[in-house]
Design a protein around this motif. Structure first.
Motif, PDB file in Angstrom:
ATOM      1  N   LEU A   4       0.899  -1.174  -0.023  1.00  0.00           N
ATOM      2  CA  LEU A   4      -0.036   0.013   0.036  1.00  0.00           C
ATOM      3  C   LEU A   4       0.894   1.331   0.060  1.00  0.00           C
ATOM      4  O   LEU A   4       1.962   1.264   0.978  1.00  0.00           O
ATOM      5  N   GLN A   5       0.547   2.062  -0.868  1.00  0.00           N
ATOM      6  CA  GLN A   5       1.254   3.402  -1.029  1.00  0.00           C
ATOM      7  C   GLN A   5       0.567   4.541  -0.842  1.00  0.00           C
ATOM      8  O   GLN A   5      -0.742   4.465  -1.326  1.00  0.00           O
ATOM      9  N   ILE A   6       0.699   5.375   0.225  1.00  0.00           N
ATOM     10  CA  ILE A   6      -0.124   6.466   0.404  1.00  0.00           C
ATOM     11  C   ILE A   6       0.646   7.922   0.219  1.00  0.00           C
ATOM     12  O   ILE A   6       1.955   7.878   0.729  1.00  0.00           O
ATOM     13  N   GLY A   7       0.108   8.702  -0.487  1.00  0.00           N
ATOM     14  CA  GLY A   7       0.754  10.089  -0.603  1.00  0.00           C
ATOM     15  C   GLY A   7      -0.221  11.112  -1.365  1.00  0.00           C
ATOM     16  O   GLY A   7      -1.190  10.598  -1.474  1.00  0.00           O
ATOM     17  N   VAL A  17     -10.129  10.756  -8.857  1.00  0.00           N
ATOM     18  CA  VAL A  17     -10.649  10.735  -7.474  1.00  0.00           C
ATOM     19  C   VAL A  17     -12.146  11.032  -7.546  1.00  0.00           C
ATOM     20  O   VAL A  17     -13.087  10.464  -6.688  1.00  0.00           O
ATOM     21  N   LEU A  18     -12.672  12.071  -8.207  1.00  0.00           N
ATOM     22  CA  LEU A  18     -14.092  12.267  -8.346  1.00  0.00           C
ATOM     23  C   LEU A  18     -14.759  11.292  -8.676  1.00  0.00           C
ATOM     24  O   LEU A  18     -15.867  10.729  -8.078  1.00  0.00           O
ATOM     25  N   ASP A  19     -14.223  10.663  -9.746  1.00  0.00           N
ATOM     26  CA  ASP A  19     -15.125   9.235 -10.193  1.00  0.00           C
ATOM     27  C   ASP A  19     -15.017   7.967  -9.002  1.00  0.00           C
ATOM     28  O   ASP A  19     -15.761   7.262  -8.859  1.00  0.00           O
ATOM     29  N   PHE A  20     -13.779   8.104  -8.381  1.00  0.00           N
ATOM     30  CA  PHE A  20     -13.645   7.001  -7.300  1.00  0.00           C
ATOM     31  C   PHE A  20     -14.796   7.352  -6.303  1.00  0.00           C
ATOM     32  O   PHE A  20     -15.228   6.392  -5.472  1.00  0.00           O
ATOM     33  N   TRP A  21     -14.963   8.711  -5.889  1.00  0.00           N
ATOM     34  CA  TRP A  21     -15.984   8.830  -4.744  1.00  0.00           C
ATOM     35  C   TRP A  21     -17.155   8.529  -5.093  1.00  0.00           C
ATOM     36  O   TRP A  21     -17.994   8.130  -4.432  1.00  0.00           O
ATOM     37  N   LYS A  22     -17.531   8.657  -6.301  1.00  0.00           N
ATOM     38  CA  LYS A  22     -19.121   8.224  -6.749  1.00  0.00           C
ATOM     39  C   LYS A  22     -19.128   6.709  -6.194  1.00  0.00           C
ATOM     40  O   LYS A  22     -20.450   6.123  -6.228  1.00  0.00           O
ATOM     41  N   THR A  23     -18.275   5.931  -6.227  1.00  0.00           N
ATOM     42  CA  THR A  23     -18.528   4.369  -5.926  1.00  0.00           C
ATOM     43  C   THR A  23     -18.134   4.154  -4.402  1.00  0.00           C
ATOM     44  O   THR A  23     -18.644   3.655  -3.862  1.00  0.00           O
ATOM     45  N   ALA A  24     -17.113   4.854  -4.027  1.00  0.00           N
ATOM     46  CA  ALA A  24     -16.567   4.534  -2.463  1.00  0.00           C
ATOM     47  C   ALA A  24     -17.244   5.529  -1.509  1.00  0.00           C
ATOM     48  O   ALA A  24     -17.164   4.982  -0.435  1.00  0.00           O
ATOM     49  N   ALA A  25     -17.479   6.554  -1.736  1.00  0.00           N
ATOM     50  CA  ALA A  25     -17.886   7.560  -0.624  1.00  0.00           C
ATOM     51  C   ALA A  25     -19.459   7.423  -0.597  1.00  0.00           C
ATOM     52  O   ALA A  25     -20.261   7.299  -1.524  1.00  0.00           O
ATOM     53  N   GLU A  26     -19.752   7.791   0.732  1.00  0.00           N
ATOM     54  CA  GLU A  26     -21.248   7.615   0.957  1.00  0.00           C
ATOM     55  C   GLU A  26     -21.594   8.995   1.025  1.00  0.00           C
ATOM     56  O   GLU A  26     -21.567   9.989   1.667  1.00  0.00           O
ATOM     57  N   ASP A  44      -3.673  23.620  -1.208  1.00  0.00           N
ATOM     58  CA  ASP A  44      -2.978  22.639  -0.269  1.00  0.00           C
ATOM     59  C   ASP A  44      -2.608  21.240  -0.853  1.00  0.00           C
ATOM     60  O   ASP A  44      -3.490  20.519  -0.845  1.00  0.00           O
ATOM     61  N   PRO A  45      -1.477  21.390  -1.698  1.00  0.00           N
ATOM     62  CA  PRO A  45      -1.431  20.268  -2.682  1.00  0.00           C
ATOM     63  C   PRO A  45      -1.174  19.077  -1.846  1.00  0.00           C
ATOM     64  O   PRO A  45      -1.318  17.745  -2.573  1.00  0.00           O
ATOM     65  N   HIS A  46      -1.027  18.983  -0.482  1.00  0.00           N
ATOM     66  CA  HIS A  46      -0.738  17.863   0.100  1.00  0.00           C
ATOM     67  C   HIS A  46      -1.948  17.323   0.868  1.00  0.00           C
ATOM     68  O   HIS A  46      -1.872  16.367   1.673  1.00  0.00           O
ATOM     69  N   ALA A  47      -3.018  18.062   0.832  1.00  0.00           N
ATOM     70  CA  ALA A  47      -4.142  17.714   1.911  1.00  0.00           C
ATOM     71  C   ALA A  47      -4.838  16.542   1.355  1.00  0.00           C
ATOM     72  O   ALA A  47      -5.390  15.803   2.214  1.00  0.00           O
ATOM     73  N   LEU A  48      -4.948  16.271  -0.175  1.00  0.00           N
ATOM     74  CA  LEU A  48      -5.752  15.055  -0.579  1.00  0.00           C
ATOM     75  C   LEU A  48      -4.743  13.961  -0.424  1.00  0.00           C
ATOM     76  O   LEU A  48      -3.869  14.051  -1.307  1.00  0.00           O
ATOM     77  N   LEU A  49      -4.960  13.070   0.452  1.00  0.00           N
ATOM     78  CA  LEU A  49      -3.964  11.883   0.518  1.00  0.00           C
ATOM     79  C   LEU A  49      -4.706  10.634   0.016  1.00  0.00           C
ATOM     80  O   LEU A  49      -5.872  10.509  -0.088  1.00  0.00           O
ATOM     81  N   LEU A  50      -4.156   9.816  -1.005  1.00  0.00           N
ATOM     82  CA  LEU A  50      -4.551   8.817  -1.789  1.00  0.00           C
ATOM     83  C   LEU A  50      -3.818   7.458  -1.449  1.00  0.00           C
ATOM     84  O   LEU A  50      -2.627   7.398  -1.100  1.00  0.00           O
ATOM     85  N   ALA A  51      -4.546   6.480  -1.330  1.00  0.00           N
ATOM     86  CA  ALA A  51      -3.988   5.010  -1.128  1.00  0.00           C
ATOM     87  C   ALA A  51      -3.765   4.250  -2.366  1.00  0.00           C
ATOM     88  O   ALA A  51      -5.247   4.513  -2.890  1.00  0.00           O
ATOM     89  N   GLY A  55      -0.984   0.223  -7.743  1.00  0.00           N
ATOM     90  CA  GLY A  55      -1.278   1.362  -8.802  1.00  0.00           C
ATOM     91  C   GLY A  55      -2.807   1.636  -8.803  1.00  0.00           C
ATOM     92  O   GLY A  55      -3.095   2.801  -9.601  1.00  0.00           O
ATOM     93  N   GLU A  56      -3.555   1.183  -8.515  1.00  0.00           N
ATOM     94  CA  GLU A  56      -4.919   1.221  -8.339  1.00  0.00           C
ATOM     95  C   GLU A  56      -5.469   2.135  -7.118  1.00  0.00           C
ATOM     96  O   GLU A  56      -5.150   1.789  -6.031  1.00  0.00           O
ATOM     97  N   LEU A  57      -6.047   3.079  -7.233  1.00  0.00           N
ATOM     98  CA  LEU A  57      -6.677   3.788  -6.264  1.00  0.00           C
ATOM     99  C   LEU A  57      -7.724   3.106  -5.688  1.00  0.00           C
ATOM    100  O   LEU A  57      -8.777   2.854  -6.150  1.00  0.00           O
ATOM    101  N   VAL A  58      -7.353   2.913  -4.100  1.00  0.00           N
ATOM    102  CA  VAL A  58      -8.121   2.313  -3.328  1.00  0.00           C
ATOM    103  C   VAL A  58      -8.698   2.908  -1.890  1.00  0.00           C
ATOM    104  O   VAL A  58      -9.765   2.516  -1.212  1.00  0.00           O
ATOM    105  N   GLY A  59      -8.258   4.202  -1.791  1.00  0.00           N
ATOM    106  CA  GLY A  59      -8.839   4.968  -0.692  1.00  0.00           C
ATOM    107  C   GLY A  59      -8.270   6.439  -0.749  1.00  0.00           C
ATOM    108  O   GLY A  59      -7.314   6.811  -1.674  1.00  0.00           O
ATOM    109  N   THR A  60      -9.118   7.342  -0.235  1.00  0.00           N
ATOM    110  CA  THR A  60      -8.594   8.776  -0.001  1.00  0.00           C
ATOM    111  C   THR A  60      -8.789   9.123   1.344  1.00  0.00           C
ATOM    112  O   THR A  60      -9.852   8.782   2.038  1.00  0.00           O
ATOM    113  N   VAL A  61      -8.435  10.260   1.884  1.00  0.00           N
ATOM    114  CA  VAL A  61      -8.705  11.206   2.779  1.00  0.00           C
ATOM    115  C   VAL A  61      -8.252  12.593   2.518  1.00  0.00           C
ATOM    116  O   VAL A  61      -7.444  12.893   1.867  1.00  0.00           O
TER     117      VAL A  61
END
Length: 140
Positions: A4-7, A17-26, A44-51, A55-61
């Motif tokens: 798992l890579q987070i950055g 990310v917007l497409d991901f939220w349509k599937t993963a976010a409530e 703030d380019p470091h605020a949106l963290l991706l997991a 290579g597949e986007l699996v999480g955000t915060v």
């Protein structure tokens, strides 16, 4: 979990990310559009963290810091990857960012109806402050 890579997100990631939220976010928000996410990233380019896993986007915060308080938004894990520690890893990365910035307390925006998420936040050491009521006014 070593795969798992987070950055931080890059500007090239924002549409995905917007497409991901349509599937993963409530639920969605009025700021869930490209212009809104681009403003976040520009400010703030470091605020949106991706997991990512392989290579597949699996999480955000979103780990936002306004210089005084630490705010967490859009903790989301793809349904096919839940219950594998990704959310916890994202929270740990966000909390580390906050410590580096001098933050002392983090709060999270979690939908009342998202009961599954309540347990995840509690397991992460967060507690609900029922004495607070959130007031919202759309500005757009």
């Amino acid at each position: 979990m070593s795969d798992l890579q987070i950055g931080p997100a890059s500007s090239a990631d924002l549409t995905a990310v917007l497409d991901f939220w349509k599937t993963a976010a409530e639920g969605t928000s009025i700021s869930d559009d490209l212009a809104g996410v681009e403003r976040l990233h520009a400010r703030d380019p470091h605020a949106l963290l991706l997991a990512r896993r392989e290579g597949e986007l699996v999480g955000t915060v979103i780990a936002g810091f306004d210089g005084w308080r630490c705010h967490l938004y859009r903790l989301a894990v793809h349904p096919d990857h839940r219950r594998r520690g990704i959310g916890s890893a994202l929270l740990a990365a966000a909390e580390e960012r906050f410590r580096e910035l001098g933050g002392r307390r983090a709060d999270a925006m979690v939908l009342d109806r998202n009961e599954r998420a309540h347990g995840a936040w509690a397991a992460g050491g967060y507690h609900r402050q029922d004495q607070w009521t959130r007031w919202v006014k759309p500005l757009g």
